[in-house]
Design a protein around this motif. Structure first.
Motif, PDB file in Angstrom:
ATOM      1  N   GLY A  37       0.814  -1.213   0.000  1.00 11.91           N
ATOM      2  CA  GLY A  37       0.000   0.000   0.000  1.00 11.91           C
ATOM      3  C   GLY A  37       0.844   1.258   0.000  1.00 11.91           C
ATOM      4  O   GLY A  37       0.572   2.209  -0.766  1.00 11.91           O
ATOM      5  N   ALA A  38       1.871   1.286   0.826  1.00 10.61           N
ATOM      6  CA  ALA A  38       2.734   2.472   0.918  1.00 10.61           C
ATOM      7  C   ALA A  38       3.520   2.680  -0.375  1.00 10.61           C
ATOM      8  O   ALA A  38       3.696   3.820  -0.839  1.00 10.61           O
ATOM      9  CB  ALA A  38       3.678   2.332   2.100  1.00 10.61           C
ATOM     10  N   HIS A 102       1.895  -9.530  -5.490  1.00 14.51           N
ATOM     11  CA  HIS A 102       1.074  -9.169  -4.334  1.00 14.51           C
ATOM     12  C   HIS A 102       0.424  -7.792  -4.492  1.00 14.51           C
ATOM     13  O   HIS A 102       0.011  -7.186  -3.505  1.00 14.51           O
ATOM     14  CB  HIS A 102       1.924  -9.202  -3.064  1.00 14.51           C
ATOM     15  CG  HIS A 102       2.533 -10.533  -2.781  1.00 14.51           C
ATOM     16  ND1 HIS A 102       1.803 -11.599  -2.281  1.00 14.51           N
ATOM     17  CD2 HIS A 102       3.807 -10.996  -2.938  1.00 14.51           C
ATOM     18  CE1 HIS A 102       2.595 -12.650  -2.138  1.00 14.51           C
ATOM     19  NE2 HIS A 102       3.810 -12.313  -2.528  1.00 14.51           N
ATOM     20  N   LYS A 103       0.330  -7.324  -5.737  1.00 17.90           N
ATOM     21  CA  LYS A 103      -0.147  -5.958  -5.983  1.00 17.90           C
ATOM     22  C   LYS A 103      -1.543  -5.690  -5.452  1.00 17.90           C
ATOM     23  O   LYS A 103      -1.902  -4.530  -5.184  1.00 17.90           O
ATOM     24  CB  LYS A 103      -0.079  -5.633  -7.469  1.00 17.90           C
ATOM     25  CG  LYS A 103      -0.872  -6.564  -8.376  1.00 17.90           C
ATOM     26  CD  LYS A 103      -0.671  -6.178  -9.833  1.00 17.90           C
ATOM     27  CE  LYS A 103      -1.378  -7.133 -10.791  1.00 17.90           C
ATOM     28  NZ  LYS A 103      -0.739  -8.474 -10.787  1.00 17.90           N
ATOM     29  N   TYR A 108       0.290  -6.360   2.476  1.00 16.98           N
ATOM     30  CA  TYR A 108       1.426  -7.283   2.384  1.00 16.98           C
ATOM     31  C   TYR A 108       2.715  -6.529   2.683  1.00 16.98           C
ATOM     32  O   TYR A 108       2.980  -5.463   2.104  1.00 16.98           O
ATOM     33  CB  TYR A 108       1.504  -7.905   0.992  1.00 16.98           C
ATOM     34  CG  TYR A 108       2.680  -8.856   0.814  1.00 16.98           C
ATOM     35  CD1 TYR A 108       2.551 -10.198   1.124  1.00 16.98           C
ATOM     36  CD2 TYR A 108       3.909  -8.377   0.359  1.00 16.98           C
ATOM     37  CE1 TYR A 108       3.625 -11.071   0.969  1.00 16.98           C
ATOM     38  CE2 TYR A 108       4.992  -9.250   0.212  1.00 16.98           C
ATOM     39  CZ  TYR A 108       4.834 -10.583   0.517  1.00 16.98           C
ATOM     40  OH  TYR A 108       5.903 -11.439   0.374  1.00 16.98           O
ATOM     41  N   SER A 109       3.531  -7.068   3.581  1.00 16.80           N
ATOM     42  CA  SER A 109       4.795  -6.417   3.919  1.00 16.80           C
ATOM     43  C   SER A 109       5.894  -7.467   4.050  1.00 16.80           C
ATOM     44  O   SER A 109       5.622  -8.659   4.248  1.00 16.80           O
ATOM     45  CB  SER A 109       4.670  -5.618   5.215  1.00 16.80           C
ATOM     46  OG  SER A 109       4.383  -6.475   6.311  1.00 16.80           O
ATOM     47  N   ALA A 110       7.126  -7.002   3.941  1.00 20.17           N
ATOM     48  CA  ALA A 110       8.267  -7.911   4.032  1.00 20.17           C
ATOM     49  C   ALA A 110       9.523  -7.097   4.312  1.00 20.17           C
ATOM     50  O   ALA A 110       9.584  -5.903   4.029  1.00 20.17           O
ATOM     51  CB  ALA A 110       8.425  -8.693   2.735  1.00 20.17           C
TER      52      ALA A 110
END
Length: 216
Positions: A37-38, A102-103, A108-110
């Motif tokens: 999102g960011a 994962h668009k 979703y983060s990593a």
């Protein structure tokens, strides 16, 4: 420092310093981690900065330990400047593939250097495919190219099944970056070792066929 090349020391130091800051400062960690999102909102730098953050000491150690084993192979073939380029391109390739797959998952983060390190690993394997790798759970050393192919096939399985809290997509993207950059810097491999170039491309082709057919 264990006879490490200064280029490897520099990358390890950057990862350690940024990760330690992230361990102590949650706001810093949240601001620079990979988050769909960011990034889509314009914070593109997260695709790079996230590669220097880690969840904990074990995560950091494992990535840097893997880098330690394979960095010298790439440096020996390409020199430190091109080694840095392979590392950065692999990092960004891992982020790009994660963004692609994962668009639609805003949250979703990593974090982690896994994509960049996997790129260095895959580059080393392409350059020296017959070097022997000994693994803890396999008592007999394996040729590096067998490990490389098996690892990417496992990553496809991990992506498809969402296996564990692991960034399989970034790992795979990093491998693509390492593979492509190695061929860019050493195109003669296409004629001197075409079989290995072909074999190591198989998992990459499988991934994009699965993606194209909607099976992953």
């Amino acid at each position: 420092m264990l006879n490490l090349h200064i280029a490897t020391i520099a990358i390890i130091a950057a990862n350690v310093l940024v990760s330690l800051r992230g361990f102590k400062d949650q706001l810093f960690f949240d601001r620079y981690k990979f988050q769909i999102g960011a990034i889509q909102a314009g914070q593109k730098e997260r695709m790079f900065t996230s590669g220097f953050l880690h969840v904990d000491i074990a995560h950091l150690f494992f990535n840097m330990f893997t880098l330690y084993f394979f960095a010298d192979v790439v440096i020996a073939w390409f020199g430190p400047s091109k080694f840095f380029i392979v590392y950065v391109i692999s990092l960004l390739a891992g982020s790009l593939l994660a963004l692609y797959f994962h668009k639609n998952e805003t949250y979703y983060s990593a974090v982690g250097a896994s994509g960049a390190v996997t790129g260095i690993l895959y580059a080393a394997i392409l350059l020296q495919p017959n070097m022997q790798l000994g693994l803890l759970f396999i008592p007999i050393p394996l040729p590096a190219y067998i490990f490389g192919i098996a690892y990417l096939l496992y990553s496809i399985y991990g992506m498809k099944s969402r296996l564990g809290n692991i960034g399989h997509t970034a790992h795979f993207g990093g491998a693509i970056g390492g593979y492509a950059t190695t061929l860019l810097f050493r195109p003669s491999l296409l004629t001197t070792d075409p079989l290995m170039v072909f074999l190591l491309a198989i998992p990459i082709v499988i991934l994009f066929v699965l993606a194209k057919t909607g099976k992953i």
